[in-house]
Design an enzyme around this catalytic site. Structure first.
Site, PDB file in Angstrom:
ATOM      1  N   ASP A 362       0.807  -1.303  -0.132  1.00 17.53           N
ATOM      2  CA  ASP A 362      -0.205   0.030  -0.077  1.00 17.53           C
ATOM      3  C   ASP A 362       0.753   1.328   0.200  1.00 17.53           C
ATOM      4  O   ASP A 362       0.351   2.364  -0.365  1.00 17.53           O
ATOM      5  CB  ASP A 362      -1.099  -0.022   1.265  1.00 17.53           C
ATOM      6  CG  ASP A 362      -2.030  -1.118   0.782  1.00 17.53           C
ATOM      7  OD1 ASP A 362      -2.334  -1.281  -0.247  1.00 17.53           O
ATOM      8  OD2 ASP A 362      -2.761  -1.453   2.017  1.00 17.53           O
ATOM      9  N   TYR A 450      -9.952  -0.509   2.224  1.00 21.59           N
ATOM     10  CA  TYR A 450      -9.468  -0.623   3.301  1.00 21.59           C
ATOM     11  C   TYR A 450      -9.092   0.661   3.956  1.00 21.59           C
ATOM     12  O   TYR A 450      -8.528   1.513   3.510  1.00 21.59           O
ATOM     13  CB  TYR A 450      -8.303  -1.411   3.360  1.00 21.59           C
ATOM     14  CG  TYR A 450      -8.521  -2.705   4.512  1.00 21.59           C
ATOM     15  CD1 TYR A 450      -8.862  -4.039   3.935  1.00 21.59           C
ATOM     16  CD2 TYR A 450      -8.227  -2.472   5.810  1.00 21.59           C
ATOM     17  CE1 TYR A 450      -9.391  -4.771   4.773  1.00 21.59           C
ATOM     18  CE2 TYR A 450      -8.321  -3.404   6.597  1.00 21.59           C
ATOM     19  CZ  TYR A 450      -8.870  -4.720   6.133  1.00 21.59           C
ATOM     20  OH  TYR A 450      -8.929  -6.028   6.900  1.00 21.59           O
TER      21      TYR A 450
HETATM   22 CU   LIG Z   1      -8.122  -7.397   7.112  1.00 16.58          CU
END
Ligand SMILES: [Cu+2]
Length: 720
Positions: A362, A450
């Protein structure tokens, strides 16, 4: 005085009085100590208690920002200057195809920063640039004062720079220009206007992913919900050339899998039919203002701490020059030169066509800072928070402001700093307790579905707690099952059935932190204090066994590659061998590990090769300015040839040297139904804790709370 002068005099007096009033009511630093004997009433002491709408974080234009510290990030003006220098440079002026993937401060050498003190002239301001020009990656340095552009040789590595925001957004739209893709979508019964697509980094698995920048795109239906992530068009994957935006391949292996329902997926407060108020409103009041100051936008001073704070497009938040005042000597002591999130590795555990490649990095692929969204006042951070913006450069080099990206606030969670009470056995009437108040620096990144919350929490006793919270929305897989009674082999789901036709796929999260500890100076050693079982000889003791602490000083990098073991435990100390406490212990800090997940993937699995920095939970490397990103400078489609694991294999000397510690906080995530449709936050943390750093408890003499000192909001004031 004639009447004209009198009017002028009265006018100036009025202006001065007004300025004084405004300053006093908005004063951003602690007020001088006043007489605490009277009960404080918020109605007269805190604006927040007397008005319905608390002051919102102010919008700052940043056009007049100036650098004040060698580590201050590039200002808006500097970014503009860098851009104009670059655009007139032959490399860019002769090209019609280029993008700036990173424009950040080229930090001065550590020795220069360490020698600099407040009031000195700033070292030359330089920018570090990663650009793609006509399909080639260039690393450059720009001297902002002289305008000189210098190429930087970073060696030959696989991989590409972090995607620009423009790379990501244009990739999500590109498939719509392909007739076959549109036919496939419509064949699934999805209206093109309801389509939401995500750019998914595809890792590296061999020849197919070489020699061009590729990205995979997967899509969802937005029909009937804002939470489109819960409505995957399963099995449909588009491979795009990220530079040309041409569709390379369309794979559709999920035609028989229904799109999960929209009902019950929306998480917005406005979309809830029933609302449960479980607790009364709660807030912290600081009628005397906060106990911290932020000087020149970046230098935070709180209690006995002082550190430099900045946002970074790749790391998110960077803490530098963390120093603490010794209560015994008054000396300002070095603790950490630099700490930040170096990489986040998130491999999913489903080997099938539409999932095997989901092994995100990320920070290196998406930019952890670029994905940090503005914080939501009152909910992301409490009412007493101060907000800091990020100023970044877009793909065309133009600066932009990410408002309220970081917040800083004092936290009192009702916890205890230290305590002791005497029991009746001794007959002594002692009850001594000190409350724990901390300073939190927070950011939250939303990497597509997320959300990661990263807190750096500073305690008065010298401890730094780094906490990572996971929330947001799961990446889910569509399935034809709508009940577990239809599933013969549950393990072949690759996850948990969360709702009808929705599987939450098992995955890991590894957050690797760069921790350049400089305990009482740069030269430190890493010591494993191994707890070993000793057995007694017959007659020696009624005991058969006990524990001994055996200190092992790591000589080289391989000595400091640590896999945590519950039944062979150690403490992990960073000590300064040349600085001793009064009684002769080396001063130090210890890493107290938190999350316990370690990667179980095969070491030769391509994702694990790229994420090899998670092969150990702790590593220690000699300080090297070019070794900051655990997954390599160019993480995107990298082969794993420039990772922390590769550097560490050089086995360089690390004893009594300027060293960097790396720690990976890991989570295994087997989704459960409570994670649907949005996950309650799961947190894990690790500590950097003083160990023989102080001669004794550094918060021995802090006062307890007394009722008379605490703010009181009376009912009338609250209701005003
Ligand atoms: Cu997770």
């Amino acid at each position: 005085m004639d009447s004209k002068n009198l009017i002028r005099f009265l006018f100036f007096t009025f202006i001065i009085a007004l300025l004084l009033l405004l300053t006093l009511t908005n004063i951003p630093y602690p007020l001088p100590l006043s007489d605490n004997s009277a009960l404080l009433d918020c109605a007269t002491n805190s604006r927040r208690c007397t008005i319905k709408q608390p002051p919102k974080p102010t919008t700052r234009l940043h056009t007049t920002d100036l650098p004040h510290h060698p580590l201050d990030p590039l200002t808006l003006t500097e970014l503009n200057k860098v851009r104009s220098i670059l655009l007139s440079h032959a490399l860019f002026s002769n090209s019609n195809s280029f993008a700036f993937h990173s424009i950040v401060l080229d930090e001065p050498d550590k020795t220069v920063v360490l020698e600099w003190s407040h009031g000195d002239a700033l070292p030359p301001r330089k920018a570090s640039i990663i650009a793609r020009v006509n399909g080639k990656t260039h690393v450059l340095t720009v001297d902002i004062t002289t305008g000189v552009v210098t190429p930087v040789d970073v060696g030959e590595h696989s991989g590409y720079p972090t995607m620009t925001i423009e790379d990501m957004t244009s990739s999500t739209w590109a498939p719509l220009g392909n007739a076959e893709f549109n036919r496939t979508i419509m064949a699934r019964g999805i209206d093109l206007k309801d389509l939401a697509c995500l750019p998914i980094s595809l890792g590296w698995f061999g020849k197919k992913e070489e020699n061009r920048r590729l990205i995979k795109v997967q899509c969802y239906s937005m029909d009937g919900t804002a939470n489109f992530y819960m409505r995957p068009i399963e099995g449909l994957t588009v491979v795009l050339d990220m530079d040309t935006k041409q569709v390379v391949e369309i794979s559709d292996k999920g035609r028989n899998i229904p799109i999960p329902k929209a009902a019950g997926t929306d998480y917005r407060f406005s979309a809830q039919n029933t609302k449960h108020n479980l607790v009364n409103p709660i807030s912290i009041e600081q009628p005397k203002g906060p106990s911290f100051v932020i000087e020149n936008e970046h230098l935070v001073k709180w209690a006995n701490w002082e550190f430099h704070l900045k946002s970074d497009p790749r790391a998110g938040v960077v803490i530098s020059r963390a120093r603490v005042k010794d209560p015994g000597t008054g000396e300002i002591r070095n603790v950490m030169y630099k700490g930040f999130t170096s990489e986040l590795f998130v491999p999913y555990m489903d080997p099938t066509d539409a999932w095997y490649f989901k092994t995100y990095m990320d920070a290196g692929e998406y930019g952890f800072g670029l994905q940090s969204m503005p914080l939501d006042p009152l909910n992301d951070c409490p009412r007493n928070a101060y907000y800091m913006d990020g100023v970044f450069a877009a793909g065309d080099g133009k600066p932009y402001v990410r408002e309220n990206m970081v917040c800083v606030y004092e936290s009192y969670a009702g916890d205890i700093g230290w305590r002791h009470s005497e029991s009746p056995i001794t007959g002594m009437e002692i009850r001594e307790v000190r409350p724990k108040v901390t300073l939190v620096v927070r950011m939250a990144a939303s990497v597509a579905n997320y959300d990661y919350i990263v807190d750096w929490e500073f305690q008065m006793d010298g401890l730094i707690r780094v906490k990572v919270g996971l929330s947001g929305i799961l990446m889910v897989k569509g399935t034809s099952y709508d009940n577990m009674n239809q599933v013969n082999q549950p393990e072949n789901l690759y996850g948990t059935l969360l709702s009808e036709n929705v599987v939450g796929v098992i995955h890991d999260h590894y957050i690797t932190f760069y921790l350049d500890m400089d305990v009482d100076g740069p030269d430190n050693s890493f010591v494993k204090v191994n707890l070993k079982r000793e057995t007694t000889s017959p007659e020696e003791s009624p005991r058969l066994s006990y524990l001994k602490a055996v200190r092992n000083v790591a000589k080289t990098e391989k000595d400091a590659q640590v896999k945590l073991k519950l039944y062979d435990p150690s403490e992990y100390h960073i000590v300064n061998p040349s600085k001793k406490t009064r009684v002769g212990n080396p001063t130090g800090y210890k890493l107290v590990p938190g999350g316990t997940a370690a990667s179980l993937l095969d070491l030769d699995d391509p994702p694990q090769k790229r994420g090899a920095f998670t092969n150990n939970q702790i590593w220690v490397t000699p300080y090297n300015k070019s070794e900051e990103w655990a997954g390599g400078l160019f993480t995107y489609q990298s082969h794993g040839d420039d990772t922390l694991a590769v550097w560490s294999e050089r086995d360089r000397a690390i004893e009594n040297k300027d060293i960097v510690m790396w720690y990976t906080l890991g989570f295994h995530h087997v989704p459960c139904q409570e994670d649907y449709p949005i996950m309650p936050t799961v947190s894990s943390s690790f500590d950097l804790k003083p160990v023989n750093f102080y001669d004794s408890n550094p918060i021995l003499n802090i006062p307890p709370h007394f009722e008379k000192d605490l703010p009181v909001c009376n009912a009338a004031a609250s209701a005003a």
